[in-house]
Design a protein around this motif. Structure first.
Motif, PDB file in Angstrom:
ATOM      1  N   LEU A  34      -7.737  -2.172  -9.068  1.00 29.61           N
ATOM      2  CA  LEU A  34      -6.430  -2.464  -9.254  1.00 29.61           C
ATOM      3  C   LEU A  34      -5.853  -2.678  -7.886  1.00 29.61           C
ATOM      4  O   LEU A  34      -4.480  -2.701  -8.143  1.00 29.61           O
ATOM      5  N   ASN A  35      -6.431  -2.294  -6.839  1.00 26.48           N
ATOM      6  CA  ASN A  35      -5.626  -2.730  -5.460  1.00 26.48           C
ATOM      7  C   ASN A  35      -5.713  -4.081  -5.199  1.00 26.48           C
ATOM      8  O   ASN A  35      -6.893  -4.627  -5.561  1.00 26.48           O
ATOM      9  N   TYR A  36      -4.785  -4.734  -4.614  1.00 26.05           N
ATOM     10  CA  TYR A  36      -4.825  -6.123  -4.223  1.00 26.05           C
ATOM     11  C   TYR A  36      -4.619  -6.326  -2.792  1.00 26.05           C
ATOM     12  O   TYR A  36      -3.578  -5.804  -2.498  1.00 26.05           O
ATOM     13  N   ARG A  37      -5.624  -6.873  -1.993  1.00 23.11           N
ATOM     14  CA  ARG A  37      -5.243  -7.002  -0.686  1.00 23.11           C
ATOM     15  C   ARG A  37      -5.879  -8.189  -0.022  1.00 23.11           C
ATOM     16  O   ARG A  37      -7.158  -8.558  -0.451  1.00 23.11           O
ATOM     17  N   GLY A  38      -5.077  -9.025   0.735  1.00 15.51           N
ATOM     18  CA  GLY A  38      -5.978  -9.893   1.420  1.00 15.51           C
ATOM     19  C   GLY A  38      -6.200 -11.269   0.271  1.00 15.51           C
ATOM     20  O   GLY A  38      -7.398 -11.890   0.697  1.00 15.51           O
ATOM     21  N   GLY A  39      -5.583 -11.193  -0.649  1.00 18.31           N
ATOM     22  CA  GLY A  39      -5.954 -12.234  -1.711  1.00 18.31           C
ATOM     23  C   GLY A  39      -6.938 -11.956  -2.784  1.00 18.31           C
ATOM     24  O   GLY A  39      -7.479 -12.755  -3.385  1.00 18.31           O
ATOM     25  N   THR A  40      -7.302 -10.814  -2.661  1.00 17.89           N
ATOM     26  CA  THR A  40      -8.295 -10.238  -3.667  1.00 17.89           C
ATOM     27  C   THR A  40      -8.211  -8.922  -4.366  1.00 17.89           C
ATOM     28  O   THR A  40      -7.700  -8.093  -3.531  1.00 17.89           O
ATOM     29  N   ARG A  41      -8.988  -8.821  -5.415  1.00 24.83           N
ATOM     30  CA  ARG A  41      -8.725  -7.288  -5.878  1.00 24.83           C
ATOM     31  C   ARG A  41      -9.736  -6.410  -5.098  1.00 24.83           C
ATOM     32  O   ARG A  41     -11.079  -7.039  -4.835  1.00 24.83           O
ATOM     33  N   VAL A  42      -9.521  -5.110  -4.674  1.00 22.02           N
ATOM     34  CA  VAL A  42     -10.287  -4.303  -3.955  1.00 22.02           C
ATOM     35  C   VAL A  42     -10.467  -2.902  -4.188  1.00 22.02           C
ATOM     36  O   VAL A  42      -9.288  -2.533  -4.813  1.00 22.02           O
ATOM     37  N   GLU A  72      -5.883   2.792   3.479  1.00 23.78           N
ATOM     38  CA  GLU A  72      -5.725   1.716   2.680  1.00 23.78           C
ATOM     39  C   GLU A  72      -4.250   1.155   3.072  1.00 23.78           C
ATOM     40  O   GLU A  72      -4.020  -0.024   3.033  1.00 23.78           O
ATOM     41  N   VAL A  73      -3.211   2.133   2.933  1.00 23.84           N
ATOM     42  CA  VAL A  73      -1.890   1.428   3.284  1.00 23.84           C
ATOM     43  C   VAL A  73      -1.792   0.818   4.702  1.00 23.84           C
ATOM     44  O   VAL A  73      -1.308  -0.421   4.816  1.00 23.84           O
ATOM     45  N   ASN A  74      -2.446   1.231   5.607  1.00 21.37           N
ATOM     46  CA  ASN A  74      -2.569   0.644   6.910  1.00 21.37           C
ATOM     47  C   ASN A  74      -3.109  -0.614   6.932  1.00 21.37           C
ATOM     48  O   ASN A  74      -2.774  -1.781   7.464  1.00 21.37           O
ATOM     49  N   LEU A  75      -4.164  -0.909   6.069  1.00 21.25           N
ATOM     50  CA  LEU A  75      -4.935  -2.162   5.922  1.00 21.25           C
ATOM     51  C   LEU A  75      -3.961  -2.885   4.911  1.00 21.25           C
ATOM     52  O   LEU A  75      -3.852  -4.378   5.553  1.00 21.25           O
ATOM     53  N   ALA A  76      -3.297  -2.689   4.167  1.00 22.18           N
ATOM     54  CA  ALA A  76      -2.198  -3.489   3.286  1.00 22.18           C
ATOM     55  C   ALA A  76      -1.188  -4.030   4.299  1.00 22.18           C
ATOM     56  O   ALA A  76      -0.792  -5.080   4.346  1.00 22.18           O
ATOM     57  N   VAL A  77      -0.778  -3.244   4.988  1.00 22.92           N
ATOM     58  CA  VAL A  77       0.308  -3.630   6.036  1.00 22.92           C
ATOM     59  C   VAL A  77      -0.181  -4.665   7.116  1.00 22.92           C
ATOM     60  O   VAL A  77       0.661  -5.435   7.214  1.00 22.92           O
ATOM     61  N   GLN A  78      -1.222  -4.107   7.642  1.00 27.90           N
ATOM     62  CA  GLN A  78      -2.007  -5.399   8.503  1.00 27.90           C
ATOM     63  C   GLN A  78      -2.229  -6.791   7.862  1.00 27.90           C
ATOM     64  O   GLN A  78      -1.789  -7.694   8.375  1.00 27.90           O
ATOM     65  N   SER A  79      -2.765  -6.788   6.530  1.00 26.83           N
ATOM     66  CA  SER A  79      -2.828  -7.920   5.873  1.00 26.83           C
ATOM     67  C   SER A  79      -1.527  -8.748   5.734  1.00 26.83           C
ATOM     68  O   SER A  79      -1.536  -9.995   5.840  1.00 26.83           O
ATOM     69  N   ALA A 221      -1.064 -19.784  -7.041  1.00 25.53           N
ATOM     70  CA  ALA A 221      -0.086 -20.794  -6.706  1.00 25.53           C
ATOM     71  C   ALA A 221       0.010 -21.109  -5.159  1.00 25.53           C
ATOM     72  O   ALA A 221       0.269 -22.252  -4.757  1.00 25.53           O
ATOM     73  N   GLY A 222      -0.811 -20.399  -4.173  1.00 25.14           N
ATOM     74  CA  GLY A 222      -0.797 -21.038  -3.049  1.00 25.14           C
ATOM     75  C   GLY A 222      -0.342 -20.072  -1.755  1.00 25.14           C
ATOM     76  O   GLY A 222      -0.213 -20.796  -0.706  1.00 25.14           O
ATOM     77  N   VAL A 223       0.314 -19.002  -1.941  1.00 31.77           N
ATOM     78  CA  VAL A 223       0.584 -18.163  -1.031  1.00 31.77           C
ATOM     79  C   VAL A 223      -0.174 -17.795  -0.118  1.00 31.77           C
ATOM     80  O   VAL A 223      -1.681 -17.591  -0.419  1.00 31.77           O
ATOM     81  N   PRO A 224      -0.086 -17.606   0.944  1.00 25.42           N
ATOM     82  CA  PRO A 224      -1.167 -16.971   2.102  1.00 25.42           C
ATOM     83  C   PRO A 224      -1.638 -15.892   1.769  1.00 25.42           C
ATOM     84  O   PRO A 224      -1.234 -14.867   1.192  1.00 25.42           O
ATOM     85  N   LYS A 225      -3.110 -15.632   1.813  1.00 22.40           N
ATOM     86  CA  LYS A 225      -3.716 -14.384   1.532  1.00 22.40           C
ATOM     87  C   LYS A 225      -3.121 -13.259   2.117  1.00 22.40           C
ATOM     88  O   LYS A 225      -2.780 -13.325   3.600  1.00 22.40           O
TER      89      LYS A 225
END
Ligand code: NAD
Ligand code: 2ZO
Length: 516
Positions: A34-42, A72-79, A221-225
């Motif tokens: 259910l997490n979504y990061r960098g354009g994919t479910r993780v 995980e929060v840090n990774l989401a912010v970096q992404s 729709a095409g937003v950046p990952k």
């Protein structure tokens, strides 16, 4: 279309062309991350504890997820930071094209998304479909505004001039409540993305599912990952997000006590906040109203989404001359509300969100009786006939008579299907009592006297007022509270100001006149 609904819950007319859908209640099992990061479910990179996810209609646990930790929060912010660099450089029209495509996909997948919302939240499919229609309309609306976001040109002496640029804030955090999971995510992400921001959204741990569909749709729709990430969890995850130094803004929907904490956390980083908080809104019904409309309005003001609606008009002030006629009609129509399997087309009220919340709502009713209120109908746990629904979190919608302003049921947000009826005599009295609350989210008035209608709403201390209707939510209208119901606005052009900042550029066309 529902009688008299006009543009009520835009999209509702489409619903009636919707093919009959057999109920799959009791069958859904959560399988994907259910997490979504960098354009994919993780799966989250770390976590503090697992949360169970419920299907309120059956009381079944349909899965569980790990609440995201700091890593995980840090990774989401970096992404999100990486995506922001790309997205913020696009022109408004480029962003608009992508958001329009997202709106189109939501519309195309409305039935699937609505079904998921109903399974996880418990609201009737009829309402969930309307919520998803409001959602794609919101994305479409901000796509329309994206291309025309602009600043001002200001002339200065000697041919010099200045201009302002409307710039994005950066990585915004959206934190949502469980009553409108998909719609809240759209109300926050659509203006944020239109303005060029990235967003990390944390839904309520009670309703983690549908917002991941929105993340997938934005990617398709095409937003950046990484432009729209979903981080799952409760208070601890929310705190990591709010405290993160690279988060530029927090937009929060939830209760007043949590809103206070969000503001405190944001204050430490001087981050702007939007706070969409709770309410205890008044609905004032004058004796010259069209009674039939006032009764329908009172039901709309109290029983959508099992009464779990922030802007509900739960304090229904009724002018004494029509108290008896109004009460009789409203009780009769409330008793006719069909409660049951929310995935069935003819159901109008599903289960509450979970067992503890159901018990809390019932305890408000018990306390109301102890304080002298009279239960005119409902207010009991409800067990549907269908065996698979017997552990669901249902109750019958309740109307309380004999209420007084100092009763707990009249002062506190119950967030369940409980309407309090309060008689009044004069306009001045009704207005004073209506404003006698720390909340200020919404308010309504039913009258045929046009001058009185405008006079009363002008006097109401509330951000969203209705005349001769209640709880409609076209996305073009700014929505938000006064007083302890929060500040900032969602929807309408107003929201743009809360997801962007103004840069002023001063241009000298002559020589510098120095004082030194
Ligand atoms: N004004 C509006 O637009 C609006 C809309 C919907 C709901 N609401 C309000 O929301 C409330 C019901 O929702 P709820 O029970 O989910 O509210 P809540 O305040 O318990 O939780 C809201 C969100 O905040 C998160 N959260 C909780 N503690 C946190 C913390 N310390 N730091 C960061 N995040 C934290 C939760 O996980 C959830 O995602 C009601 O009061 C209702 O009126 C307001
Ligand atoms: C769509 N409504 C009914 C206006 C609700 C808005 C969100 C509040 O809980």
């Amino acid at each position: 279309m529902l009688p008299g609904s006009k543009s009520l819950l835009p999209g509702l007319p489409r619903l009636f062309g919707f093919a009959a859908m057999s109920s799959v209640t009791g069958t859904y099992e959560l399988q994907e991350p259910l997490n979504y990061r960098g354009g994919t479910r993780v799966q989250p990179a770390d976590g503090n504890h697992f949360e169970e996810v419920y299907e309120p209609a059956t009381g079944r646990v349909i899965g569980k997820f790990l609440c995201s930790g700091e890593k995980e929060v840090n990774l989401a912010v970096q992404s999100a930071q990486a995506a922001f660099k790309i997205w913020s450089q696009k022109s408004g029209m480029e962003r608009s094209t992508i958001l329009l495509e997202a709106a189109r996909i939501i519309r195309e997948r409305r039935e699937e998304i609505a079904k998921m919302e109903t399974i996880n939240n418990g609201k009737s499919l009829l309402e969930a479909l309307a919520d998803i229609d409001v959602s794609w309309q919101c994305v479409q609306y901000y796509a329309g505004l994206a291309g025309s976001l602009a600043g001002q040109h200001i002339q200065l002496p000697g041919g010099s001039f200045a201009y302002t640029r409307r710039e994005p804030l950066g990585v915004c955090v959206g934190i949502g409540a469980w009553n409108y999971p998909f719609q809240i995510a759209c109300w926050k992400s659509a203006p944020a993305l239109a303005c060029g921001n990235a967003m990390i959204f944390k839904p309520s741990p009670f309703t983690p599912i549908s917002v991941v569909l929105l993340a997938e749709i934005y990617s398709e729709a095409g937003v950046p990952k990484g432009l729209f990430n979903v981080t799952q969890g409760g208070a601890a995850t929310g705190q990591f997000l709010c405290h993160h130094p690279n988060v530029a803004k927090v937009s929060f929907t939830g209760s007043v006590p949590t809103g206070i904490k969000i503001m405190e956390m944001a204050a430490k980083g001087i981050k702007p906040v939007t706070l969409e908080l709770g309410g205890k809104s008044p609905l004032i019904i004058f004796s010259d109203c069209v009674l039939e409309n006032a009764v329908k309005g009172a039901l709309m003001a109290n029983f959508l989404t099992q009464g779990e609606v922030c802007c509900n008009g739960t304090r229904v002030f009724v002018q004494r001359e029509i108290l008896s006629a109004f009460t009789k009609a409203v009780v009769q129509q409330t008793q006719n509300i069909k409660i049951g399997d929310p995935l069935l087309e003819d159901t109008r009220m599903g289960p509450l969100i979970n067992r503890p919340h159901l018990e809390k709502v019932l305890s408000f009713i018990k306390q109301a009786k102890e304080q002298g209120a009279e239960v005119l109908c409902g207010g009991e746990p409800y067990v549907p006939d269908d065996p698979k629904l017997q552990n669901g979190f249902y109750m019958s919608p309740c109307i309380l008579g004999n209420c007084e302003d100092n009763m707990t049921c009249v002062k506190e947000e119950i967030f369940g299907p409980v309407m309090s009826i309060l008689p009044f005599d004069s306009e001045e009295e009704a207005l004073e009592r209506a404003n006698s609350t720390r909340f200020g989210l919404a308010g309504g008035v039913f009258t045929r006297d046009i001058q009185r209608a405008h006079r009363v709403v002008a006097g109401l201390q509330a951000g969203m007022c209705f005349i001769n209707n209640y709880n409609i939510s076209p996305v073009e209208l700014p929505f938000g509270g006064y007083k302890m119901s929060g500040f900032g606005r969602e929807n309408g052009e107003a929201a743009i100001g809360y997801y962007s900042q103004l840069k002023t550029v001063c241009v000298e066309m002559g020589d510098v006149e120095s004082v030194f």
